[in-house]
Each structure stands twice: as C-alpha cells, then as structure tokens.
Motif scaffolding. Structure first.
Motif, PDB file in Angstrom:
ATOM      1  N   ARG A 106      56.714  28.720 -54.867  1.00 37.04           N
ATOM      2  CA  ARG A 106      56.718  27.542 -55.330  1.00 37.04           C
ATOM      3  C   ARG A 106      57.382  27.438 -56.761  1.00 37.04           C
ATOM      4  O   ARG A 106      57.571  26.375 -57.777  1.00 37.04           O
ATOM      5  CB  ARG A 106      55.539  26.037 -55.036  1.00 37.04           C
ATOM      6  CG  ARG A 106      56.235  25.665 -54.208  1.00 37.04           C
ATOM      7  CD  ARG A 106      55.106  24.987 -53.282  1.00 37.04           C
ATOM      8  NE  ARG A 106      53.489  24.934 -53.356  1.00 37.04           N
ATOM      9  CZ  ARG A 106      52.790  26.759 -52.631  1.00 37.04           C
ATOM     10  NH1 ARG A 106      53.238  26.768 -51.826  1.00 37.04           N
ATOM     11  NH2 ARG A 106      51.581  27.020 -53.033  1.00 37.04           N
ATOM     12  N   GLN A 116      54.935  27.219 -59.337  1.00 35.61           N
ATOM     13  CA  GLN A 116      53.888  26.429 -60.841  1.00 35.61           C
ATOM     14  C   GLN A 116      52.401  26.266 -59.648  1.00 35.61           C
ATOM     15  O   GLN A 116      52.497  27.018 -58.173  1.00 35.61           O
ATOM     16  CB  GLN A 116      54.527  25.074 -60.247  1.00 35.61           C
ATOM     17  CG  GLN A 116      54.529  23.791 -59.067  1.00 35.61           C
ATOM     18  CD  GLN A 116      54.530  22.669 -60.339  1.00 35.61           C
ATOM     19  OE1 GLN A 116      54.753  22.201 -61.007  1.00 35.61           O
ATOM     20  NE2 GLN A 116      54.272  21.319 -58.938  1.00 35.61           N
ATOM     21  N   GLU A 141      49.574  24.018 -64.002  1.00 40.93           N
ATOM     22  CA  GLU A 141      49.839  22.449 -64.523  1.00 40.93           C
ATOM     23  C   GLU A 141      47.885  22.038 -64.163  1.00 40.93           C
ATOM     24  O   GLU A 141      47.596  22.437 -63.068  1.00 40.93           O
ATOM     25  CB  GLU A 141      50.807  21.355 -62.822  1.00 40.93           C
ATOM     26  CG  GLU A 141      51.787  21.457 -63.129  1.00 40.93           C
ATOM     27  CD  GLU A 141      52.645  22.197 -64.559  1.00 40.93           C
ATOM     28  OE1 GLU A 141      53.772  22.210 -64.800  1.00 40.93           O
ATOM     29  OE2 GLU A 141      52.242  21.113 -65.282  1.00 40.93           O
ATOM     30  N   ARG A 174      54.265  13.215 -59.516  1.00 43.12           N
ATOM     31  CA  ARG A 174      55.470  13.528 -59.725  1.00 43.12           C
ATOM     32  C   ARG A 174      55.052  15.359 -60.004  1.00 43.12           C
ATOM     33  O   ARG A 174      56.448  15.643 -59.618  1.00 43.12           O
ATOM     34  CB  ARG A 174      55.634  12.846 -60.984  1.00 43.12           C
ATOM     35  CG  ARG A 174      56.712  13.529 -62.477  1.00 43.12           C
ATOM     36  CD  ARG A 174      56.988  12.788 -63.618  1.00 43.12           C
ATOM     37  NE  ARG A 174      55.266  13.291 -64.362  1.00 43.12           N
ATOM     38  CZ  ARG A 174      55.706  14.647 -65.128  1.00 43.12           C
ATOM     39  NH1 ARG A 174      56.169  15.340 -65.230  1.00 43.12           N
ATOM     40  NH2 ARG A 174      54.687  15.133 -65.743  1.00 43.12           N
ATOM     41  N   THR A 188      53.543  17.254 -58.122  1.00 47.06           N
ATOM     42  CA  THR A 188      52.806  17.962 -57.076  1.00 47.06           C
ATOM     43  C   THR A 188      54.813  17.850 -56.386  1.00 47.06           C
ATOM     44  O   THR A 188      54.963  18.663 -55.105  1.00 47.06           O
ATOM     45  CB  THR A 188      52.375  17.379 -56.140  1.00 47.06           C
ATOM     46  OG1 THR A 188      52.431  16.580 -55.595  1.00 47.06           O
ATOM     47  CG2 THR A 188      50.743  17.995 -56.468  1.00 47.06           C
ATOM     48  N   GLY A 189      55.063  17.384 -56.849  1.00 47.78           N
ATOM     49  CA  GLY A 189      57.377  16.498 -55.536  1.00 47.78           C
ATOM     50  C   GLY A 189      56.448  16.234 -54.574  1.00 47.78           C
ATOM     51  O   GLY A 189      57.603  16.697 -53.873  1.00 47.78           O
ATOM     52  N   THR A 190      55.269  15.192 -54.124  1.00 49.56           N
ATOM     53  CA  THR A 190      55.161  15.172 -53.401  1.00 49.56           C
ATOM     54  C   THR A 190      55.365  13.446 -53.249  1.00 49.56           C
ATOM     55  O   THR A 190      54.873  12.539 -53.704  1.00 49.56           O
ATOM     56  CB  THR A 190      53.602  14.340 -52.903  1.00 49.56           C
ATOM     57  OG1 THR A 190      52.722  16.003 -52.922  1.00 49.56           O
ATOM     58  CG2 THR A 190      53.597  14.093 -50.998  1.00 49.56           C
ATOM     59  N   PRO A 200      49.168  12.873 -52.566  1.00 53.52           N
ATOM     60  CA  PRO A 200      49.836  14.550 -53.518  1.00 53.52           C
ATOM     61  C   PRO A 200      49.178  16.449 -52.735  1.00 53.52           C
ATOM     62  O   PRO A 200      47.695  15.854 -52.104  1.00 53.52           O
ATOM     63  CB  PRO A 200      49.451  13.986 -54.909  1.00 53.52           C
ATOM     64  CG  PRO A 200      48.597  13.366 -54.877  1.00 53.52           C
ATOM     65  CD  PRO A 200      48.805  12.728 -53.122  1.00 53.52           C
TER      66      PRO A 200
END
Ligand code: 6PG
Length: 244
Positions: free
Chosen positions: A31, A33, A66, A125, A127-129, A135
């Motif tokens: 992914r 990250q 992160e 934000r 994790t893009g969940t 998340p």
C-alpha cells in the motif's frame, strides 16, 4: 491469535522489532505506507531501543511509516507521563522522523471528547478508511497492565462498551484521570496486533486473559481474541509463569 514465549524483556523487544519490520515491509509493498499505533507505558522503551539500533534501523523504510498512538494520558506532550513524549525521546527523534508523519493524540486538550473525535478523523485520513468504518491500521502495538487493561481500555470503564466510535475520552476512576484511547472496533480492524508483556507482575493477568473464564469487562485484554487480524502475544518467561 498466537502466544510467543520469549526468554526475557530484551528478547521480547528483539522479537517485537522483527515483527514490526516484517509488518512494515509488507504494508509498504502492498500500500505504499505503514500505519502503526505505538503503545504507551514503559515496556515499549526496549522495543524502541531495538528499532533505533544499528541492527534494526536499516531494516525499516522509515520515510513510509506513519506514526499513531493507541492511547494517551490527559497531559501535555512534555509531561513525563506523556506516551507521545516517551516515543519522541526514544524513537521519533533518534530516527529523525518528519513531523507530518507523526499523528499525536492531543492529551493536553481542554475538551478531550473533541480531541478524541479529531483523532478519529485523523486516523480515517491517514488510513484512507471512510469515517463511518473503524480505521484499518497495519499494526497496533499494545501492552497489558496487571489488571488486564490494554491501551486505556480499563476494567469496568465506559470505553469498553463503545462500538460506534473509534477514539474516546475514557474516565478511569482507579487512576482518577481521563485518557484518550482507541476502542476495540479499531483494535479488531487492525491487520496485525502485537502485545508486549514482560515481568512477573503481569503473570496472573496473562493467565486469566488467555486461559481464565471469559469476563471481558473485568479483563478487557480478553477481547483481543475477537480481533479480525493477526494477534501475537510476546510474553517473557516471567509473565508466562502463570501459564502451563
Ligand atoms: C499506557 C499504555 C498501557 C500500558 C500498560 C502496560 O498508556 O500506559 O497504553 O496500556 O501498555 O499499562 O504498561 P507497562 O508497559 O508500563 O507495564
């Protein structure tokens, strides 16, 4: 869920570093990250020392990591009790991590409920969940107290019952303080969870959590067994003493 028995706290830290590096490599490859939640308390210090060592530092692609937290005390970052402060001193500064990849819980906030909601949005934000789902972190590092709490999910506290929020301000009467903590839906959504348990003072709780009658309000760490991802307990011989 699996239990790895290691000789002592140093061996637990070294094994923790190996698991951290493996999770990071897989996440970054898949992914781009690696989103990790650090644990508070004292046990992680040995893990952090491993990660910044000449042996392990080169084995993690740090610019793609992160950094988040599983919980935080209601104190400012420079307070000796701050989980962020401990990580800053033992891990983040030695690794020279850029500020934009450090996602700190604001324990100093006057409105801790708002700080909890803000942190949930930050986790979404990073994790893009979608905000309405827990998340999904790549790795959550946890410890466990002698009372079988994990993160700041303490026995008989309100946070244990929360299923629709991902970060809460949890009043902990036994400590006479409030703490920010992720909730069990976030722990259960994580791809991997590693629990570091060292010392004889944890032996009774570990035995109860892993083999005792299920009573998760009294022994919150029992709910780690319900996680959807990989859960690995790293317990040294002293903590393992209560188990067969
Ligand atoms: C905290 C931690 C907490 C910790 C356990 C074990 O903020 O204190 O999140 O859950 O992991 O209390 O603490 P020790 O590592 O100090 O034994």
């Amino acid at each position: 869920m699996r239990i790895e028995r290691v000789a002592d706290s140093a061996a637990a830290a070294a094994r923790g570093a190996a698991l951290f590096a493996a999770c990071a490599a897989r996440a970054i490859e898949e992914r781009g990250q690696f989103v990790v939640a650090l644990s508070g308390g004292s046990t992680p210090r040995a893990l952090h020392a491993c990660l910044v060592s000449d042996e392990w530092r080169p084995r993690v692609d740090w610019p793609y990591v992160e950094f988040c937290w599983g919980d935080e005390r209601a104190v400012p970052p420079d307070d000796p009790q701050s989980n962020f402060g401990m990580a800053r001193d033992t891990l983040l500064e030695p690794l020279e991590i850029a500020g934009e990849r450090i996602h700190r819980m604001r324990g100093e906030a006057a409105d801790l409920a708002a700080a909890a909601a803000d942190y949930a949005a930050e986790l979404a934000r990073v994790t893009g969940t979608p905000a309405q789902a827990p998340p999904v972190l790549d790795l959550i590092l946890l410890g466990m107290g002698p009372d079988a709490h994990t993160a700041s999910l303490f026995p008989e506290t309100a946070a244990l019952q929360v299923s629709d929020r991902w970060v809460v301000a949890n009043r902990v009467p036994v400590l006479d303080m409030t703490r920010l903590t992720i909730t069990f839906p976030v722990i259960h959504a994580a791809r991997s969870v590693v629990v570091l348990v060292s010392g004889a003072e944890k032996a009774s709780a570990l035995s109860t959590v892993l083999t005792g009658p299920r009573d998760p309000d009294r022994f919150p760490a029992q709910r780690l067994a319900d996680a959807g991802g990989t859960v690995i307990w790293l317990a040294d011989e002293a903590a393992h003493a209560g188990l067969a």
